[in-house]
Design a protein around this motif. Structure first.
Motif, PDB file in Angstrom:
ATOM      1  N   PRO A 135      51.326 -18.350 -15.908  1.00 39.47           N
ATOM      2  CA  PRO A 135      51.541 -17.889 -17.250  1.00 39.47           C
ATOM      3  C   PRO A 135      52.943 -18.018 -17.850  1.00 39.47           C
ATOM      4  N   PRO A 136      53.769 -17.275 -17.237  1.00 35.40           N
ATOM      5  CA  PRO A 136      55.269 -17.439 -17.761  1.00 35.40           C
ATOM      6  C   PRO A 136      55.590 -18.750 -18.257  1.00 35.40           C
ATOM      7  N   ALA A 137      55.356 -19.608 -17.332  1.00 32.84           N
ATOM      8  CA  ALA A 137      55.745 -21.176 -17.971  1.00 32.84           C
ATOM      9  C   ALA A 137      55.619 -21.627 -19.232  1.00 32.84           C
ATOM     10  N   VAL A 138      54.312 -21.035 -19.836  1.00 35.65           N
ATOM     11  CA  VAL A 138      53.917 -21.702 -21.058  1.00 35.65           C
ATOM     12  C   VAL A 138      54.809 -21.001 -22.111  1.00 35.65           C
ATOM     13  N   LEU A 139      55.572 -19.920 -22.002  1.00 34.95           N
ATOM     14  CA  LEU A 139      56.326 -19.418 -22.872  1.00 34.95           C
ATOM     15  C   LEU A 139      57.447 -20.425 -23.448  1.00 34.95           C
ATOM     16  N   LEU A 140      57.923 -21.226 -22.283  1.00 39.83           N
ATOM     17  CA  LEU A 140      59.047 -22.110 -22.817  1.00 39.83           C
ATOM     18  C   LEU A 140      58.704 -23.102 -23.881  1.00 39.83           C
ATOM     19  N   GLN A 193      58.417 -33.160 -18.399  1.00 36.39           N
ATOM     20  CA  GLN A 193      58.382 -32.226 -17.102  1.00 36.39           C
ATOM     21  C   GLN A 193      59.309 -31.309 -17.246  1.00 36.39           C
ATOM     22  N   VAL A 194      59.302 -30.186 -16.530  1.00 36.24           N
ATOM     23  CA  VAL A 194      60.373 -28.912 -16.723  1.00 36.24           C
ATOM     24  C   VAL A 194      61.175 -29.153 -15.440  1.00 36.24           C
ATOM     25  N   ASN A 195      61.569 -30.365 -14.760  1.00 46.79           N
ATOM     26  CA  ASN A 195      62.210 -30.309 -13.689  1.00 46.79           C
ATOM     27  C   ASN A 195      63.911 -30.010 -14.142  1.00 46.79           C
ATOM     28  N   THR A 196      64.043 -30.452 -15.237  1.00 49.06           N
ATOM     29  CA  THR A 196      65.554 -30.151 -15.733  1.00 49.06           C
ATOM     30  C   THR A 196      65.983 -28.677 -15.726  1.00 49.06           C
ATOM     31  N   VAL A 197      64.851 -27.870 -16.401  1.00 43.76           N
ATOM     32  CA  VAL A 197      65.073 -26.489 -16.507  1.00 43.76           C
ATOM     33  C   VAL A 197      65.001 -25.802 -15.051  1.00 43.76           C
ATOM     34  N   VAL A 198      64.298 -26.255 -14.063  1.00 44.37           N
ATOM     35  CA  VAL A 198      64.338 -25.844 -12.888  1.00 44.37           C
ATOM     36  C   VAL A 198      65.507 -26.059 -12.020  1.00 44.37           C
ATOM     37  N   LEU A 199      66.052 -27.256 -12.454  1.00 44.97           N
ATOM     38  CA  LEU A 199      67.153 -27.732 -11.713  1.00 44.97           C
ATOM     39  C   LEU A 199      68.485 -26.722 -12.310  1.00 44.97           C
ATOM     40  N   LEU A 200      68.440 -26.361 -13.390  1.00 44.58           N
ATOM     41  CA  LEU A 200      69.352 -25.382 -13.922  1.00 44.58           C
ATOM     42  C   LEU A 200      69.335 -24.113 -13.379  1.00 44.58           C
ATOM     43  N   VAL A 201      68.268 -23.655 -13.354  1.00 42.44           N
ATOM     44  CA  VAL A 201      68.060 -22.405 -12.645  1.00 42.44           C
ATOM     45  C   VAL A 201      68.334 -22.245 -11.201  1.00 42.44           C
ATOM     46  N   CYS A 202      68.285 -23.342 -10.440  1.00 40.63           N
ATOM     47  CA  CYS A 202      68.755 -23.469  -9.082  1.00 40.63           C
ATOM     48  C   CYS A 202      70.100 -23.447  -8.980  1.00 40.63           C
ATOM     49  N   LEU A 203      70.812 -24.100  -9.894  1.00 38.71           N
ATOM     50  CA  LEU A 203      72.213 -23.995  -9.816  1.00 38.71           C
ATOM     51  C   LEU A 203      72.867 -22.951 -10.324  1.00 38.71           C
ATOM     52  N   TRP A 221      58.500 -19.325 -10.854  1.00 35.18           N
ATOM     53  CA  TRP A 221      57.414 -19.499 -11.927  1.00 35.18           C
ATOM     54  C   TRP A 221      57.168 -20.813 -12.473  1.00 35.18           C
ATOM     55  N   LEU A 222      58.064 -21.603 -12.634  1.00 31.16           N
ATOM     56  CA  LEU A 222      57.855 -22.894 -12.943  1.00 31.16           C
ATOM     57  C   LEU A 222      57.546 -24.151 -11.955  1.00 31.16           C
ATOM     58  N   LYS A 223      58.308 -24.005 -10.833  1.00 30.29           N
ATOM     59  CA  LYS A 223      57.811 -24.859  -9.701  1.00 30.29           C
ATOM     60  C   LYS A 223      57.770 -24.244  -8.544  1.00 30.29           C
ATOM     61  N   PHE A 224      57.255 -24.729  -7.366  1.00 32.39           N
ATOM     62  CA  PHE A 224      57.226 -24.005  -6.244  1.00 32.39           C
ATOM     63  C   PHE A 224      58.411 -24.291  -5.343  1.00 32.39           C
ATOM     64  N   TYR A 225      58.928 -25.710  -5.655  1.00 28.87           N
ATOM     65  CA  TYR A 225      60.246 -26.124  -4.660  1.00 28.87           C
ATOM     66  C   TYR A 225      61.428 -25.128  -4.700  1.00 28.87           C
TER      67      TYR A 225
END
Length: 217
Positions: free
Chosen positions: A88-93, A162-172, A195-199
């Protein structure tokens, strides 16, 4: 001579990557954004899942998963309704993007993803600033950045929305917090990424090497 040869190779690689990225942007505009705006192209992969999910969420949060299939997700039914299969939180973006037309939202989210990629590179460079004597970026930095923008995986991320760039930012940001000893914030950021991706959970492999690994969890 070897140094000059390496510089020439790097400059040529940089030019090729910039040209490739410019060509990709041209293809995106011609093959995706214009047809979507004209109404001749109706489906935009991952972005469509988020976009329609955000529209249902704004109408009524309880409708986000209503009608989803029992045997899978991200499926399209006969009426063209697309299942939403993310947390659910992923949709807020995507709520701000769901306020405008699909063509504008698609182009806007793509621009947003490109800007996030730039921020990721800036953050990555800052994460390595602690070791300036060992890591000398120079032109290599620009080649690495240009190659990232031009490579196929990045292109697919932009095209599919896709949301991979956002996930990358969060990981960094997570790694930065770990390096700085802010473990609670690091754990929170890792949770956001999950909450965006599992990896992002693979980053938990860093935990055993920290002074207080349980705080990461």
């Amino acid at each position: 001579m070897n140094s000059l040869f390496k510089t020439i190779i790097l400059v040529l690689t940089l030019c090729l990557c910039v040209a490739a990225f410019a060509y990709e942007i041209h293809n995106i505009v011609v093959d995706y954004i214009r047809p979507i705006r004209a109404g001749t192209f109706g489906f935009v992969a991952d972005f469509q899942f988020f976009y329609e999910g955000a529209q249902r969420f704004m109408e009524n949060p309880m409708l986000l998963y209503e009608g989803n299939t029992r045997d899978g997700f991200l499926l399209i039914d006969a009426q063209g309704r697309i299942d939403y299969g993310y947390p659910p939180p992923a949709v807020l973006l995507f709520v701000p993007f769901a306020l405008v037309s699909k063509a504008v939202a698609y182009a806007g989210f793509m621009l947003f993803s490109i800007l996030v990629t730039v921020v990721c590179f800036v953050l990555l460079k800052r994460l390595h600033d602690w070791d300036k004597e060992r890591i000398r970026w120079g032109i290599v930095w620009w080649v690495a950045a240009a190659f990232t923008f031009a490579c196929g995986m990045t292109y697919v991320t932009y095209v599919f929305g896709q949301v991979n760039t956002v996930v990358l930012l969060v990981c960094l940001m997570y790694i930065g917090c770990v390096m700085d000893g802010r473990y609670v914030l690091a754990g929170f950021l890792l949770g956001v990424g999950f909450w965006l991706k599992f990896y992002p959970l693979f980053l938990l492999a860093l935990a055993p090497f920290e002074r207080r690994p349980l705080r990461l969890l």
